[in-house]
Structures are given as structure tokens and as C-alpha cells.
Design an enzyme around this catalytic site. Structure first.
Site, mmCIF file in Angstrom:
data_model
loop_
_atom_site.group_PDB
_atom_site.id
_atom_site.type_symbol
_atom_site.label_atom_id
_atom_site.label_comp_id
_atom_site.label_asym_id
_atom_site.label_seq_id
_atom_site.Cartn_x
_atom_site.Cartn_y
_atom_site.Cartn_z
ATOM 1 N N CYS A 153 -8.556 1.537 5.041
ATOM 2 C CA CYS A 153 -9.233 2.589 5.805
ATOM 3 C C CYS A 153 -8.341 3.128 6.917
ATOM 4 O O CYS A 153 -8.342 4.314 7.225
ATOM 5 C CB CYS A 153 -10.554 2.075 6.372
ATOM 6 S SG CYS A 153 -10.362 0.612 7.386
ATOM 7 N N THR A 154 -7.527 2.229 7.500
ATOM 8 C CA THR A 154 -6.592 2.659 8.546
ATOM 9 C C THR A 154 -5.545 3.595 7.951
ATOM 10 O O THR A 154 -5.247 4.651 8.513
ATOM 11 C CB THR A 154 -5.880 1.426 9.153
ATOM 12 O OG1 THR A 154 -6.865 0.513 9.587
ATOM 13 C CG2 THR A 154 -4.997 1.825 10.316
#
Ligand SMILES: [Zn+2]
Length: 465
Positions: free
Chosen positions: A241-242
Site C-alpha cells: 500500500c505504501t
């Protein structure tokens, strides 16, 4: 010599170990007889070493008796095996040879790469492509009179028995664990009591960028590599997600280009080759655009290459510090003049300089050195896949491609094996079967082989409800 050092690490078998090892060394000295090197020991050549061995001092071992014998032992008898002839290995060989060790064997399977030359100082541009161990050995032998370094490209069990001390300067945890397992397999026990004469001390050094560690391992007596496996975290990956939506570091942008953009656009035919400059350039350009969108600085070609190839830059000074610490420990154990490190040294100069030592403790049920059967707790409804996953993901096991076999109705049965394609295909259906469906019962023994250990690890399956 050599014996009292071991003793100080474990007071329990103190006198017995001293007695046995002293005898062992005396026998070896008598048998080996010494390797005459006549003529190369000019006056005062070993003054820097005799200062430590021929007079007492405030830091010498309480039982140490200064004598000229210790130096003779180093020069003529003591046999050291150095594993790895890379960044740490070059430093180690130089340090050991200049400290008076002459019978040294060095093992490395690698060949010299141009990028090694900035820190692996025993190599020259003309050596690129040649075996590291051989070139390193020749360099030391030609530079340091009387030194006899022998090189090997691989090692076998037979060879290790002959060494007094083994030093590891490796960059691979798997190779380290394998070596650790090998030394443990050489231990002999009589009625459950360890025979100290079967112990070969292992000095292990490791570096990663500006961080490093050095440790002294007495297999069967002090914490081994596998006892402290939790200290080596598995490969760090950034959360997806980062990478996908909120990058903060230049690495996040490179990973975005590598993991998400490359597979989507499939440039250059699809497979990303970290050694191909055009491929790196492609990833670098995309990563730079991504970084600009998020106002992130620091994306460089070099960093891109590092992230894609998973390289942690090697720092020459860290190698020098860790190798010096390791060579000092070899000297201390070989001469018994000083109390060895007990047993783990941490070094970090990322920001300022930090170092400290602690005693890593043995793990009661260590899968490598404890001789305690390993328990596996699973419900009978668990699938074999879950067992496999546990073996690879558990922080204390961290296996790579475990092969699981067992005995069913008196016959050996391979439940799963990854390394041979035909067997993998044949055993793959087992992964989806439950332990019960495979015919396994409570208390069943599973034998697991893996690249992280030379010995098969036995597990006992305990069914939970
Ligand atoms: Zn252990």
C-alpha cells in the site's frame, strides 16, 4: 593454550575441558611436528606478537603462563580455516597472517568482480574473473614470507576436522547456518555428555553497510547461529500500500516502477535483469517521475540498481573493524592469553559510533544444536501446505525449500520436495491434502531436509484439537 579460552566460556566443565583440550593440542603438536619455514623469521619479526605472549599484563587470562611456546604454536601448528575471501575474508587473511598464523586454508566459491576492487585489496584489475580464494592465497603467500595459505573452492566434512579454529566472513545467512550445522554434526556425545575434544570454535563476522557483528561460537556449548536466528530478520519488503499510494522514500518509488509498472508494460520482452543497464535505466526513469510527483528526492541510478538487485552497499571500514575483532578472537582462543569475547559484539557507525557486547543465550530447543526433538503443533485437519509455510516463515526456522519425508507403514515416503522438478510435480497434490488424509498420525516423525542445514531435522507432529 587454546584450552583455557574455551574454559572461561563455560565454567561448568572447566577442568575437564582444560585437561582434554590441552591433551588434544599436545598430541596435535607432536603429530604435526611443525612446518619448517627456516630463514624467514628475521630478528624481531614477531616482536609485536611476543609482547602479548611472553609477558603477563593486566588483561591476560588469569591462568595464562607467558612462554615462547605460544608463538611457536601459531607459527608451526595452529591450523585455521577462513570461509569467504571477499570483503571480510581479505581483511581476515591479512590480519591472521600478520599475527603469526601461517597454516591457513581459505574457501570461496566466488570469482572476482570489478566492483570488488575498491575494498577487497588482495585483488587487482588483472585478477577480474579469477577465483577469489586462489588469488587471495597467492597474494598473501607472496607478500608475507613463511605464510602458507591454501585455497579451496569447496569443502567437505573430512577437511573440517583437521582445523583448530574456523572463521567465517560470509554475506549469506544460509551458508553460515550450513557451516554452523556442519560443526554441530562433528560433535560427539558420550552418554549425553559432550566430548570437548570434538568442539571446533567458530568465529563469525558479518557486515551490512555501516553495521556489523562478531561472535564466538563454541558449538554445543554456547549459542549457535540457529539459537539466535531471530536476530537475522527475513528480507524486508515494503508494504504494497505504501508503494502503491503513499510513497515517502526514494526506495518506494523504485519499487513502484519495479513491481507495478514493469510487469504492466513489459518492456524489453518482460523479464527484468538487474545486470542489464538498459533495464535499470528504464526503472530509474519511471522512479524519477514518480518521485517528482510526490516531491521525493534521492532517486539515483545507483540506488535504483541497489534496490533492484537487493544490494546493501559494502563499506570497507566496517569490514576492517569486524575482521579485526574476529582475528583478535582467533588469536585469543589459539593462545589462551586472553579471555575471549563472551560472545556477541555489535558494531554500528551509521550515526556516530556505537558498540557493545552481550552474551547470546543458547536456545533450549534450538533445531540445530539442542538435540531436543522439534515439536510441530497442528490440527489433523491442517493441510501440508500450512506445515510447509510454518517451516519457511517461522522466525526460528527460516527454511528455504524444505523437503519433507516420513515413514508410513514401514516405508519411506516423500510428502513434498521442491528441488527436483519431477518429484515436485508428483508431490505437489499432497500440499492441498490434510495431515489426516496423508495418513499421518499423532506423534508421527517428519524428517525435513533444507539448504540451511547439512543434517536432516527431525520433527514430531503433535495433533492439536
Ligand atoms: Zn543452537
Amino acid at each position: 593454550m587454546y584450552c583455557t579460552a574455551l574454559m572461561s566460556c563455560n565454567a561448568m566443565h572447566k577442568s575437564k575441558i582444560e585437561e582434554l583440550l590441552a591433551g588434544q593440542i599436545r598430541r596435535k603438536m607432536a603429530v604435526d611436528g611443525g612446518h619448517g619455514v627456516g630463514g624467514c623469521d628475521w630478528d624481531g619479526r614477531w616482536n609485536h606478537v611476543t609482547k602479548f605472549l611472553e609477558r603477563p599484563g593486566p588483561f591476560t587470562h588469569p591462568d595464562f603462563e607467558p612462554s615462547a611456546e605460544s608463538l611457536q604454536f601459531l607459527l608451526e601448528t595452529c591450523k585455521i580455516l577462513v570461509i569467504g575471501a571477499g570483503g571480510l575474508g581479505c581483511e581476515l587473511l591479512k590480519n591472521l597472517a600478520l599475527s603469526g598464523f601461517r597454516i591457513i586454508h581459505v574457501v570461496d566459491m566466488d570469482t572476482i568482480d570489478l566492483s570488488n576492487l575498491n575494498r577487497q585489496f588482495l585483488f587487482r584489475p588483472k585478477d577480474v574473473g579469477r577465483p577469489k580464494a586462489e588469488v587471495a592465497a597467492n597474494f598473501i603467500n607472496s607478500r608475507i614470507p613463511g605464510c602458507k595459505v591454501a585455497s579451496r573452492k569447496c569443502f567437505s566434512k573430512m577437511h573440517q576436522r583437521k582445523f583448530h579454529i574456523i572463521v567465517c566472513g560470509l554475506d549469506s545467512i544460509i551458508a553460515r547456518r550450513w557451516m554452523n550445522g556442519m560443526l554441530i554434526s562433528l560433535l560427539s556425545y558420550e552418554d549425553g555428555v559432550l566430548d570437548p575434544s570434538s568442539i571446533i570454535p567458530l568465529i563469525d563476522g558479518g557486515t551490512e553497510g555501516f553495521k556489523g557483528n562478531a561472535r564466538v561460537i563454541l558449538p554445543g556449548m554456547t549459542a549457535c547461529i540457529d539459537c539466535t536466528l531471530e536476530l537475522y530478520p527475513p528480507q524486508i519488503n515494503f508494504p504494497m500500500c505504501t508503494i502503491a499510494s503513499m510513497p515517502r522514500l526514494p526506495e518506494h518509488c523504485i519499487e513502484y516502477a519495479r513491481i507495478l509498472q514493469w510487469p504492466k508494460e513489459k518492456p524489453f520482452g518482460g523479464n527484468l535483469d538487474g545486470d542489464n543497464p538498459e533495464h535499470i535505466e528504464w526503472v530509474f526513469e519511471r522512479a524519477r517521475k514518480r518521485a517528482a510527483e510526490f516531491n521525493i528526492t534521492g532517486v539515483t541510478y545507483r540506488l535504483t540498481q541497489g534496490v533492484v538487485k537487493r544490494i546493501i552497499p559494502a563499506v570497507a571500514s566496517t569490514n576492517a573493524v569486524i575482521a579485526a575483532a574476529c582475528a583478535t578472537e582467533v588469536f585469543k582462543i589459539a593462545t589462551s592469553a586472553y579471555i575471549p569475547l563472551n560472545n556477541y559484539l555489535v558494531f554500528n557507525d551509521v550515526d556516530g559510533l556505537y558498540t557493545y557486547t552481550f552474551e547470546a543465550e543458547r536456545k533450549e530447543n534450538c533445531s540445530a544444536c539442542s538435540q531436543v526433538p522439534q515439536d510441530l503443533q497442528f490440527p489433523s485437519s491442517a493441510k501440508l501446505q500450512e506445515v510447509l509455510q510454518f517451516l519457511t516463515e517461522s522466525a526460528s526456522l527460516q527454511m528455504k525449500s524444505p523437503a519433507i519425508t516420513t515413514t508410513l507403514e514401514g516405508k519411506n515416503k516423500t510428502l513434498y520436495l521442491q528441488s527436483v522438478k519431477s518429484i515436485e510435480e508428483r508431490t505437489r497434490p499432497n500440499l492441498c491434502k490434510t495431515l489426516k488424509e496423508l495418513g499421518l498420525s499423532d506423534g508421527q516423525e517428519l524428517a525435513v531436509a533444507d539448504v540451511t542445514t547439512p543434517q536432516t531435522v527431525l520433527f514430531k507432529l503433535n495433533f492439536t484439537t
